[in-house]
Scaffold this active site. Structure first.
Site, mmCIF file in Angstrom:
data_model
loop_
_atom_site.group_PDB
_atom_site.id
_atom_site.type_symbol
_atom_site.label_atom_id
_atom_site.label_comp_id
_atom_site.label_asym_id
_atom_site.label_seq_id
_atom_site.Cartn_x
_atom_site.Cartn_y
_atom_site.Cartn_z
ATOM 1 N N GLU A 52 0.870 -1.164 0.000
ATOM 2 C CA GLU A 52 0.000 0.000 0.000
ATOM 3 C C GLU A 52 0.909 1.217 0.000
ATOM 4 O O GLU A 52 1.647 1.450 0.965
ATOM 5 C CB GLU A 52 -0.929 0.054 1.215
ATOM 6 N N ASP A 77 5.248 4.555 3.492
ATOM 7 C CA ASP A 77 5.015 5.993 3.646
ATOM 8 C C ASP A 77 6.299 6.609 4.192
ATOM 9 O O ASP A 77 7.060 5.947 4.895
ATOM 10 C CB ASP A 77 3.856 6.264 4.608
ATOM 11 N N ASP A 126 -2.724 12.246 -2.510
ATOM 12 C CA ASP A 126 -2.871 13.666 -2.836
ATOM 13 C C ASP A 126 -2.969 13.771 -4.363
ATOM 14 O O ASP A 126 -2.070 13.327 -5.069
ATOM 15 C CB ASP A 126 -1.640 14.433 -2.329
ATOM 16 N N LYS A 130 -2.468 20.885 -9.365
ATOM 17 C CA LYS A 130 -1.769 21.891 -10.170
ATOM 18 C C LYS A 130 -0.854 21.223 -11.200
ATOM 19 O O LYS A 130 -0.178 20.240 -10.894
ATOM 20 C CB LYS A 130 -0.963 22.823 -9.270
ATOM 21 N N ASP A 162 -10.982 9.735 -3.342
ATOM 22 C CA ASP A 162 -12.153 10.620 -3.251
ATOM 23 C C ASP A 162 -12.053 11.747 -4.271
ATOM 24 O O ASP A 162 -12.944 12.593 -4.346
ATOM 25 C CB ASP A 162 -12.243 11.226 -1.844
#
Length: 224
Positions: A52, A77, A126, A130, A162
């Site tokens: 993940e 992470d 994220d 931009k 999402d």
């Protein structure tokens, strides 16, 4: 979170047997001991390895590990103070098939051998909306090339987000590059057919999104 709490979590991570924290030099020098040996040397089995990427608090890594005891799950992470929660939960719950790797996603192909990984999950990344942040999107062509190196030939990638922007960007990229889109759903809780592990495991933030009726999307694909 206060700096004292972060330091406490960093120190506790160092004591957790399920947390691996290689230095950047270890990764890029090719001296990372577990590369190509995650099954035998770390998990002590021959079960599939599932990553993940950008695991945050590790809720999905732990949830998948509970659901699939015959697979090995590694949450990746750079923020150890976040995945501390997942690592601690796994230890307290006696979950042996969940681990956490503290590193940058850009280094992932230095830490896993070619064909060592069976599946990759990317959960709520994220979207980097931009244009100048395109290089940081976790499904951009450069990242997909890294994933392809470490995935088995039949390995798949799951994207749960999402962000309608991230969903649309990824679908367009996959279609334009000839990758194999196996399943796509732009609202998994409204449209039928989403896999059980996609709707059966929810993160803290996902529950918040659902409270305000924000659609959750999902894509499963193979990188050609």
């Amino acid at each position: 979170m206060g700096s004292k709490n972060k330091l406490k979590r960093f120190r506790e991570n160092e004591t957790f047997a399920n947390v691996i924290q290689p230095t950047r030099d270890e990764a890029v020098s090719g001296n990372f001991a577990l590369k190509g040996k995650w099954r035998n040397d770390f998990f002590k089995n021959d079960n599939p390895v599932v990553l993940e990427l950008g695991c945050g608090k590790g809720e999905y890594t732990v949830g998948l590990a509970e659901r699939y005891p015959n697979k090995n799950f590694i949450g990746v992470d750079i923020k150890g103070s976040r995945f501390w929660r997942g690592a601690k939960t796994a230890i307290e719950s006696g979950i042996k098939n969940a681990a956490f790797l503290r590193t940058q996603i850009e280094l992932i192909d230095h830490l896993f051998a070619e064909g060592e990984v069976d599946e990759i999950w990317i959960t709520f990344p994220d979207p980097q909306i931009k244009y100048k942040r395109t290089k940081h999107r976790m499904t951009n062509p450069e990242f997909l090339a890294r994933y392809k190196k470490i995935l088995k030939p039949e390995g798949v990638v799951h994207l749960k987000t999402d962000s309608e922007f991230m969903h649309g960007y990824t679908l367009g990229l996959l279609q334009g590059s000839g990758h194999d889109i196996q399943y796509a759903n732009h609202n998994i809780y409204r449209n039928e057919g989403a896999p059980a592990e996609v709707i059966g495991i929810q993160t803290f933030y996902e529950k918040q999104y659902l409270e305000v009726n924000k659609p959750i999307t999902y894509i499963r694909f193979k990188i050609n």
